[in-house]
Enzyme design. Structure first.
Site, PDB file in Angstrom:
ATOM      1  N   HIS A  12       0.777  -1.226   0.070  1.00  0.00           N
ATOM      2  CA  HIS A  12      -0.053   0.027   0.312  1.00  0.00           C
ATOM      3  C   HIS A  12       0.997   1.283   0.136  1.00  0.00           C
ATOM      4  O   HIS A  12       1.748   1.278   0.731  1.00  0.00           O
ATOM      5  CB  HIS A  12      -0.737   0.028   1.196  1.00  0.00           C
ATOM      6  CG  HIS A  12      -2.063  -1.058   0.954  1.00  0.00           C
ATOM      7  ND1 HIS A  12      -2.817  -1.165  -0.128  1.00  0.00           N
ATOM      8  CD2 HIS A  12      -2.619  -1.730   1.850  1.00  0.00           C
ATOM      9  CE1 HIS A  12      -3.755  -1.870   0.126  1.00  0.00           C
ATOM     10  NE2 HIS A  12      -3.557  -2.464   1.267  1.00  0.00           N
ATOM     11  N   ARG A  47      -4.579 -11.069  -5.382  1.00  0.00           N
ATOM     12  CA  ARG A  47      -5.901 -10.338  -4.922  1.00  0.00           C
ATOM     13  C   ARG A  47      -6.488  -9.707  -6.560  1.00  0.00           C
ATOM     14  O   ARG A  47      -5.758  -9.171  -7.219  1.00  0.00           O
ATOM     15  CB  ARG A  47      -5.598  -9.104  -4.219  1.00  0.00           C
ATOM     16  CG  ARG A  47      -7.135  -8.647  -3.592  1.00  0.00           C
ATOM     17  CD  ARG A  47      -6.864  -7.806  -2.537  1.00  0.00           C
ATOM     18  NE  ARG A  47      -6.259  -6.453  -2.721  1.00  0.00           N
ATOM     19  CZ  ARG A  47      -6.664  -5.191  -2.176  1.00  0.00           C
ATOM     20  NH1 ARG A  47      -7.828  -5.369  -1.615  1.00  0.00           N
ATOM     21  NH2 ARG A  47      -6.082  -4.027  -2.530  1.00  0.00           N
ATOM     22  N   GLU A  83     -15.981  -5.894   2.095  1.00  0.00           N
ATOM     23  CA  GLU A  83     -15.355  -4.399   2.476  1.00  0.00           C
ATOM     24  C   GLU A  83     -16.535  -3.280   2.925  1.00  0.00           C
ATOM     25  O   GLU A  83     -16.378  -2.654   4.061  1.00  0.00           O
ATOM     26  CB  GLU A  83     -14.707  -3.933   1.331  1.00  0.00           C
ATOM     27  CG  GLU A  83     -13.555  -4.880   1.037  1.00  0.00           C
ATOM     28  CD  GLU A  83     -12.670  -4.558  -0.225  1.00  0.00           C
ATOM     29  OE1 GLU A  83     -11.793  -3.284  -0.002  1.00  0.00           O
ATOM     30  OE2 GLU A  83     -12.997  -4.908  -1.380  1.00  0.00           O
ATOM     31  N   ASP A  94     -12.410   0.345   3.313  1.00  0.00           N
ATOM     32  CA  ASP A  94     -13.406   0.823   2.522  1.00  0.00           C
ATOM     33  C   ASP A  94     -14.743   0.775   3.428  1.00  0.00           C
ATOM     34  O   ASP A  94     -15.557   1.611   3.197  1.00  0.00           O
ATOM     35  CB  ASP A  94     -13.646  -0.044   1.061  1.00  0.00           C
ATOM     36  CG  ASP A  94     -12.610  -0.039   0.257  1.00  0.00           C
ATOM     37  OD1 ASP A  94     -12.713   1.068  -0.563  1.00  0.00           O
ATOM     38  OD2 ASP A  94     -11.734  -0.600   0.260  1.00  0.00           O
ATOM     39  N   ARG A 153      -6.263  -4.718   7.883  1.00  0.00           N
ATOM     40  CA  ARG A 153      -6.005  -3.549   8.725  1.00  0.00           C
ATOM     41  C   ARG A 153      -4.918  -2.516   7.960  1.00  0.00           C
ATOM     42  O   ARG A 153      -4.008  -2.977   7.260  1.00  0.00           O
ATOM     43  CB  ARG A 153      -5.548  -3.701  10.356  1.00  0.00           C
ATOM     44  CG  ARG A 153      -6.744  -4.268  11.187  1.00  0.00           C
ATOM     45  CD  ARG A 153      -5.912  -4.654  12.525  1.00  0.00           C
ATOM     46  NE  ARG A 153      -6.838  -5.239  13.216  1.00  0.00           N
ATOM     47  CZ  ARG A 153      -7.995  -4.472  13.944  1.00  0.00           C
ATOM     48  NH1 ARG A 153      -7.960  -3.131  14.000  1.00  0.00           N
ATOM     49  NH2 ARG A 153      -8.814  -5.013  14.850  1.00  0.00           N
ATOM     50  N   ARG A 187      -9.359   5.915  -3.381  1.00  0.00           N
ATOM     51  CA  ARG A 187      -8.987   4.778  -2.487  1.00  0.00           C
ATOM     52  C   ARG A 187      -9.209   5.116  -0.977  1.00  0.00           C
ATOM     53  O   ARG A 187      -8.929   6.527  -0.708  1.00  0.00           O
ATOM     54  CB  ARG A 187      -7.430   4.099  -3.072  1.00  0.00           C
ATOM     55  CG  ARG A 187      -7.765   3.430  -4.314  1.00  0.00           C
ATOM     56  CD  ARG A 187      -6.400   2.627  -4.428  1.00  0.00           C
ATOM     57  NE  ARG A 187      -6.275   1.936  -5.724  1.00  0.00           N
ATOM     58  CZ  ARG A 187      -7.271   0.633  -5.778  1.00  0.00           C
ATOM     59  NH1 ARG A 187      -7.458   0.302  -4.676  1.00  0.00           N
ATOM     60  NH2 ARG A 187      -7.145   0.096  -6.990  1.00  0.00           N
TER      61      ARG A 187
END
Length: 880
Positions: A138, A395, A505, A542, A580, A712
């Site tokens: 991320h 993913r 989510e 999300d 998380r 995002r």
């Protein structure tokens, strides 16, 4: 002030002095004088001096273009040095005793014995312990790898200076090295010039393993073993695997077009190369170490009669590892390797068995102390990392799979799958999954998007079982989303069962998760292939962006609780995977408190959790820090299973239902309901400018043409953190609590706060967030950057913020001082504010200048803006 804080303050002062000397030499006295003047004005402004504040504003709003970069860099670099000093303090000898006395596994075992938990039960729970940390790419790591390395070296110097027996010459030498490292950092560009590629992100993940986890993992298991021996008279088995690592780097293609099947293949090959490289270093050391001559008869029969039997075995492994390195060098370069598969190391067992045979023989021959040295560490690395270094998660977003199957059904004349009802989709998928014939025609040429999905499944199918840990479906909403991936994998020719993990989510998806999983468990084919094991991922980012922190937290808790009970009823072993982030708005909290606030029995099959961005560096970036973090995780998981939190009372759940509804309404009324919110958000924060910061390989938006809804969760949080309003982490939460307390629920809420870890942790997280907010700075962003007709929104939000702070302080019973029970944290925030405030004020000025002439941006102003963004991120300590 605590003794620890004074030690940290002394280190910070020393590092700051060396930074000042560096700036003076590089930039001259005038710049250093300007920086020092800004620092003093900021400090006095924080102390309530209005004249100092006015002077600070005047200085920074009129700063010359020539001076903005050195000023921005000075305060940003200081905050990075502060982080280094604070990180060092958490692993220093003075801090270690305090931590181990409170939350370590050793302290837990002592407490469990006091509470008369049986020794057998504790040992059984230790044997089942599993912590799986999933390293993700991320884009919140704002520090370049070249600077990280220098910060690690600074940390080592601080450790050397901590010794009281240094000679004057030794101390001078270490301080000179510190000064040189700080100068190197100052003369290094802290902003990446280009976005990292997915392969570069994967290399960053491998570097974390090499530089920290490789040493930190065996150090943790030794620490755990010492605790079990001391308190339970139980030594851990050699083959115990309490920790595993997986990665999303090179496997997470959700919204990232740069992660392709080819990239995933290269990542897997590169990981094998790096694993061979690291194990070769261990094996080379064992070649030097294992010169013993005595061995058991069984060992001699298996490996031959040699003068130095162990060396013969490890030298053979050394040859194969060298071959493995050469093999993957050739593969990565596109050359045909000269080695056959039996000449290289392909599987963990090829390393494990010979080394374990050495271990058993040494132990049987009275050389346990030798066996329990590097050899034992290497065996544990084989178990934890394996010959692939870490396992890889794949993913992808759910609609990409349904679109691919829709393209297939249209081509073969069955109609458009994506337009079918859920029942029809399930019937079709189950029929095809049960069929022995292929679905996809061989002579068909799919679209580029569908080809990529099919190629990814093919790469997965080509891997031996265990290399790919799971396939995660983001935005999973239905049972057909899961079955669709199983069908695509079947069509790719996969020969084993790969866990397919739905990621729930949004608020609605979390609420529907029990029904979706019930449908899946009722499918005979599905129950037959999963072998009564299911992994489910809970999304934090999300859901919080969708509904606000309070409603999302309760939806996550309720979903986990319902899924735990469903799996218990159906005889399925459930592993919950927690997505998380580092911030409260993305589910972040101190690990120990967060785990103990989970629903009862939700950790009985272990913990699987993402570690992302800068939190990897803060929690796992140094061997000693990594060992301590793993020990805290282990302690929390063991405690959650042996001393589970209480089942919440019905009255608590009713109040939480009310809080979730009202907080969601309050949150959405602002974020979705106010027509001015989006223009206000884009003006009052550097959201638009964040896209220019080359943090990660993934685009900031799923849809580049969309609005806030397509943004995002990470840049959403990041933007609000920059202007110090921290909106996503608190909006709706405090107001809903205040409403409930005014409506007669005060006694129940106070009871929840005292006796329910879930609720108490939420209040603690809110308090931490509030301590990092700053209404004055947020208002300054509004006044300088936002149209006057939109000011009402900021005023309303700040009024809400102050009311919420009062509510939380009243509930926690701490008077008017946030974080009063955690003086270390409060002192750290106060110290940082003096250096973060000028960066915030400078950022406002830079945004104002850039936006005044967007068609002709000044490169120096853009560069300085990026530096303020990274500096504020360092000051806040958690970005996204």
């Amino acid at each position: 002030m605590t003794e620890e804080y004074l030690m940290m303050r002394n280190n910070i002062n020393m590092l700051g002095r060396f930074l000042g000397e560096t700036i003076q030499e590089a930039q001259g006295d005038d710049i250093l004088g300007l920086i020092e003047n800004i620092r003093v004005l900021s400090r006095n402004s924080r102390s309530g001096d209005d004249k100092a504040r006015a002077a600070l504003l005047d200085t920074l709003s009129n700063i010359s273009t020539d001076n903005i970069i050195p000023v921005a860099r000075a305060f940003s670099q200081f905050l990075n040095l502060t982080n280094v000093a604070e990180q060092y303090q958490t692993m220093s000898r003075s801090h270690e005793d305090k931590v181990s006395a409170e939350r370590s596994t050793a302290a837990l075992f002592a407490r469990l014995k006091e509470q008369h938990i049986s020794q057998d039960e504790i040992i059984k729970t230790v044997q089942k312990l599993l912590i799986e940390l999933v390293l993700t790419a991320h884009p919140t790591e704002v520090t370049r790898r070249s600077l990280m390395h220098k910060q690690v070296e600074i940390n080592k110097c601080l450790a050397q200076l901590d010794h009281t027996d240094l000679t004057a010459e030794e101390q001078k030498s270490i301080e000179y090295q510190l000064l040189r490292l700080i100068a190197e950092a100052w003369h290094t560009n802290e902003i990446r010039t280009n976005r990292p590629t997915p392969l570069e992100e994967a290399k960053w993940g491998f570097a974390v393993i090499e530089n920290s986890l490789w040493e930190g993992l065996p150090a943790f298991i030794r620490k755990l073993n010492d605790a079990t021996v001391e308190h339970l008279n139980y030594a851990l088995p050699v083959d115990l695997t309490p920790v595993r690592f997986s990665s999303w780097m090179g496997g997470d293609r959700d919204g990232n077009p740069f992660v392709t099947a080819k990239i995933t293949q290269e990542t897997l090959q590169l990981a094998r190369w790096k694993a061979a490289d690291l194990f070769l270093t261990d094996i080379q050391a064992l070649c030097d170490e294992l010169s013993m001559t005595a061995c058991t008869e069984e060992f001699r029969e298996k490996y031959g009669d040699h003068l130095e039997p162990y060396r013969v075995v490890v030298k053979s492994l050394r040859t194969k590892l060298r071959n493995t390195l050469d093999y993957y060098n050739d593969v990565l370069a596109g050359r045909i390797p000269p080695f056959k598969q039996d000449e290289i190391i392909c599987e963990d067992q090829q390393l494990w068995q010979p080394l374990f045979d050495c271990y058993q023989s040494l132990t049987a021959c009275g050389m346990r102390i030798i066996a329990n040295g590097l050899l034992l560490d290497t065996l544990r690395r084989v178990r934890c990392f394996g010959v692939t270094l870490s396992r890889l998660d794949i993913r992808q977003e759910s609609t990409r799979h349904s679109d691919a199957i829709g393209e297939i059904t249209r081509y073969i004349g069955l109609g458009d799958y994506s337009q079918w009802t859920e029942d029809d989709k399930q019937a079709f998928l189950i029929r095809e999954l049960s069929s022995r014939r292929p679905l996809i025609p061989h002579n068909w040429t799919p679209s580029e998007q569908t080809r990529e999905i099919l190629d990814t499944c093919k790469v997965i199918a080509e891997q031996p079982e265990g290399i790919i840990s799971c396939y995660i479906i983001s935005m999973a909403r239905t049972a057909s989303d899961v079955l669709a991936v199983h069908l695509l994998l079947k069509e790719a020719g996969i020969s084993y069962h790969l866990p397919v993990v739905p990621l729930f989510e949004t608020l609605d998806d979390l609420d529907a998760s029990e029904e979706v999983m019930t449908q899946l468990f009722n499918v005979g084919w599905y129950r037959g292939v999963i072998n009564n094991r299911q992994m489910i991922m809970i999304g934090y980012s999300d859901s919080a962006k969708d509904a606000g922190m309070m409603a999302a937290s309760w939806a996550q808790y309720r979903a986990q609780d319902a899924l735990v009970k469903l799996c218990e009823q159906t005889g399925i072993e459930l592993t919950l995977f927690h997505g998380r982030g580092g911030t409260v708005g993305r589910g972040g909290a101190p690990a120990h408190a967060a785990l103990l606030s989970q629903p009862p029995r939700s950790l009985k099959n272990g913990l699987r959790v993402t570690e992302q961005g800068e939190m990897i560096r803060f929690k796992l970036g140094l061997p000693a820090i990594a060992a301590e973090s793993l020990d805290l995780y282990a302690s929390a998981v063991l405690e959650a299973n042996l001393l589970p939190p209480p089942e919440p009372k019905a009255s608590w759940c009713r109040v939480m239902d009310e809080l979730a509804v009202s907080s969601c309404e309050i949150y959405r009324k602002v974020v979705r309901g106010d027509k001015d919110f989006v223009p206000y958000f884009r003006s009052a924060t550097p959201e638009q400018e964040l896209a220019k910061l080359p943090l990660g390989s993934r685009p900031a938006k799923r849809n580049p043409h969309g609005g806030v809804e397509s943004l995002r969760a990470i840049p959403w949080i990041f933007a609000w953190m920059q202007n110090r309003l921290m909106l996503p982490a608190w909006l709706g939460a405090g107001a809903s609590i205040r409403q409930a307390m005014e409506n007669g629920k005060a006694a129940v809420i106070e009871e929840m706060c005292s006796h329910w870890p879930f609720f108490n942790t939420r209040i603690g997280m809110l308090e931490m967030v509030f301590s990092k907010t700053d209404s004055w700075l947020s208002e300054y962003y509004d006044q300088r950057l936002v149209k006057k007709e939109l000011w009402y929104l900021g005023e309303s939000l700040r009024k809400q913020l102050n009311e919420d702070i009062a509510t939380v302080l009243r509930l926690s019973g701490k008077g008017d001082q946030l974080m009063s029970d955690l003086p270390w944290v409060a002192e750290s925030i106060a110290l940082r504010n003096v250096y973060t405030d000028p960066l915030n004020l400078l950022q406002v000025e830079l945004l104002r200048r850039l936006r005044a002439d967007p068609e002709h941006p000044n490169p120096d102003i853009e560069q300085a803006l990026m530096i303020t963004i990274t500096g504020i991120a360092a000051g806040m300590r958690n970005t996204g």
